[in-house]
Design a protein around this motif. Structure first.
Motif, PDB file in Angstrom:
ATOM      1  N   LEU A 161       0.842  -1.197   0.000  1.00 61.01           N
ATOM      2  CA  LEU A 161       0.000   0.000   0.000  1.00 61.01           C
ATOM      3  C   LEU A 161       0.879   1.249   0.000  1.00 61.01           C
ATOM      4  CD1 LEU A 161      -2.740  -1.027   2.616  1.00 61.01           C
ATOM      5  CD2 LEU A 161      -2.897  -1.126   0.111  1.00 61.01           C
ATOM      6  N   TYR A 162       0.261   2.373  -0.378  1.00 57.05           N
ATOM      7  CA  TYR A 162       0.952   3.663  -0.402  1.00 57.05           C
ATOM      8  C   TYR A 162       0.394   4.545   0.712  1.00 57.05           C
ATOM      9  CZ  TYR A 162       2.390   2.112  -5.057  1.00 57.05           C
ATOM     10  OH  TYR A 162       2.906   1.399  -6.115  1.00 57.05           O
ATOM     11  N   TYR A 163       1.288   5.268   1.386  1.00 62.39           N
ATOM     12  CA  TYR A 163       0.901   6.080   2.543  1.00 62.39           C
ATOM     13  C   TYR A 163       1.332   7.517   2.316  1.00 62.39           C
ATOM     14  CZ  TYR A 163       0.252   1.552   4.796  1.00 62.39           C
ATOM     15  OH  TYR A 163      -0.156   0.279   5.090  1.00 62.39           O
ATOM     16  N   TYR A 164       0.399   8.447   2.537  1.00 61.86           N
ATOM     17  CA  TYR A 164       0.691   9.854   2.324  1.00 61.86           C
ATOM     18  C   TYR A 164       0.279  10.657   3.552  1.00 61.86           C
ATOM     19  CZ  TYR A 164       1.290   8.201  -2.404  1.00 61.86           C
ATOM     20  OH  TYR A 164       1.725   7.498  -3.507  1.00 61.86           O
ATOM     21  N   ASP A 165       1.257  11.340   4.133  1.00 63.92           N
ATOM     22  CA  ASP A 165       1.059  12.187   5.303  1.00 63.92           C
ATOM     23  C   ASP A 165       0.526  13.534   4.805  1.00 63.92           C
ATOM     24  OD1 ASP A 165       1.741  14.269   7.258  1.00 63.92           O
ATOM     25  OD2 ASP A 165       2.888  12.738   8.314  1.00 63.92           O
ATOM     26  N   LEU A 166      -0.684  13.914   5.216  1.00 64.81           N
ATOM     27  CA  LEU A 166      -1.290  15.126   4.667  1.00 64.81           C
ATOM     28  C   LEU A 166      -0.615  16.401   5.162  1.00 64.81           C
ATOM     29  CD1 LEU A 166      -5.113  14.589   4.242  1.00 64.81           C
ATOM     30  CD2 LEU A 166      -3.188  13.798   2.873  1.00 64.81           C
ATOM     31  N   GLY A 167       0.030  16.352   6.319  1.00 64.54           N
ATOM     32  CA  GLY A 167       0.806  17.514   6.748  1.00 64.54           C
ATOM     33  C   GLY A 167       1.973  17.766   5.813  1.00 64.54           C
ATOM     34  N   SER A 168       2.658  16.682   5.437  1.00 63.10           N
ATOM     35  CA  SER A 168       3.764  16.780   4.491  1.00 63.10           C
ATOM     36  C   SER A 168       3.277  17.235   3.127  1.00 63.10           C
ATOM     37  CB  SER A 168       4.466  15.428   4.379  1.00 63.10           C
ATOM     38  OG  SER A 168       5.476  15.460   3.399  1.00 63.10           O
ATOM     39  N   GLU A 169       2.139  16.689   2.690  1.00 61.55           N
ATOM     40  CA  GLU A 169       1.580  17.063   1.381  1.00 61.55           C
ATOM     41  C   GLU A 169       1.171  18.541   1.352  1.00 61.55           C
ATOM     42  OE1 GLU A 169       1.280  15.303  -1.479  1.00 61.55           O
ATOM     43  OE2 GLU A 169       2.394  13.655  -0.552  1.00 61.55           O
ATOM     44  N   TRP A 170       0.595  19.032   2.453  1.00 59.04           N
ATOM     45  CA  TRP A 170       0.201  20.446   2.541  1.00 59.04           C
ATOM     46  C   TRP A 170       1.434  21.350   2.470  1.00 59.04           C
ATOM     47  CZ3 TRP A 170      -3.677  23.851   2.348  1.00 59.04           C
ATOM     48  CH2 TRP A 170      -3.507  25.104   2.932  1.00 59.04           C
TER      49      TRP A 170
END
Length: 279
Positions: A161-170
């Protein structure tokens, strides 16, 4: 005189405050504990006088609320506890089905802003109860989890699976800091009960300070009941999570509101009204 009714979202991201409440900082307050979705509703409908709430709630009801200064839940980059878990890379998401946790509101808007603004994706979103043990239902491509569930997944990632931290993305998308939660008061309560509002502000502000001064004890108090190591929580509770609502964080909050308004997620861009308290 009745005690002020104060909501408390009992996530690990406010553990210093939780610990302090358990050690006397709740004196003179009537504390109601709950998940964001419930307390968001309670403060708007005057069942609470003050509460921490998802930051998007203030934008939607700013005419009825004021913001307590100096306290928030925020990050400058990674947040660890707001995760998009996906079966395929985020760049490949388009009109896929994404399940949103029922526990939050700010994270829903944040995900929609990031996917559309940074990746040109306009998925189909559905709100449903999801668990970290089974993070993506069979009929969906991805899921959004928050809080302790997301933090557990952050430390237990599956290789397929792929995991994306929304704080990092923001941070990558805007270069700004991000405010996830605010402490707000009903404006009517604030205007009619300035002494009680001051009491609540002083209790919360000092409780955070006291909890951070006893960070080790606070973390050790939950290790027996939470699936995390001391080291994981020590990293999460500062430097990752921040609690000071400085001007830089207010600037990031305004950017969040601007983008949410552009996507019709809120009806207007609110003025950020700080409560009139002695600081």
């Amino acid at each position: 005189m009745t005690c002020p009714r104060v909501g408390h979202i009992n996530f690990l991201n406010v553990l210093p405050l939780t610990w302090s409440y358990a050690h006397g900082a709740d004196q003179g307050l009537t504390i109601t504990r709950g998940v964001p979705a419930v307390l968001n509703n309670d403060i708007v409908n005057h069942r609470l006088d003050v509460s921490n709430v998802s930051s998007i709630i203030y934008a939607r009801d700013s005419e009825e609320l004021v913001v307590l200064p100096d306290v928030c839940v925020s990050t400058d980059g990674d947040v660890q506890s707001i995760l998009l878990v996906s079966r395929k890379p985020i760049d490949d998401l388009r009109d896929d089905k994404i399940i949103l946790t029922a526990k939050s509101a700010t994270s829903h808007c944040l995900l929609k802003i990031i996917l559309r603004g940074a990746y040109g994706a306009i998925p189909n979103y559905y709100v449903r109860h999801i668990t970290p043990e089974d993070p993506i239902p069979e009929d969906a491509t991805a899921s959004l989890l928050i809080g302790d569930d997301a933090l557990w997944l952050y430390h237990h990632q599956q290789p397929d699976l792929y995991y994306y931290d929304l704080g990092s993305e923001w941070k990558k998308m805007t270069g700004k800091k991000m405010v996830y939660a605010l402490w707000v008061a009903n404006q009517e309560f604030a205007e009619q009960n300035p002494a009680m509002l001051q009491l609540v502000y002083d209790r919360i502000h000092h409780a955070f300070q006291h909890g951070l001064e006893h960070k080790r004890e606070a973390i050790e108090s939950v290790l027996a009941t939470k699936p995390f190591t001391y080291e994981q929580l020590d990293d999460y509770l500062g430097p990752t999570i921040r609690w000071n609502l400085t001007e830089e964080y207010i600037d990031g909050l305004r950017t969040f509101y601007d983008l949410a308004h552009q996507m019709n997620l809120i009806e207007h861009i609110p003025e950020i009204k700080l409560a009139n308290v002695r600081r």
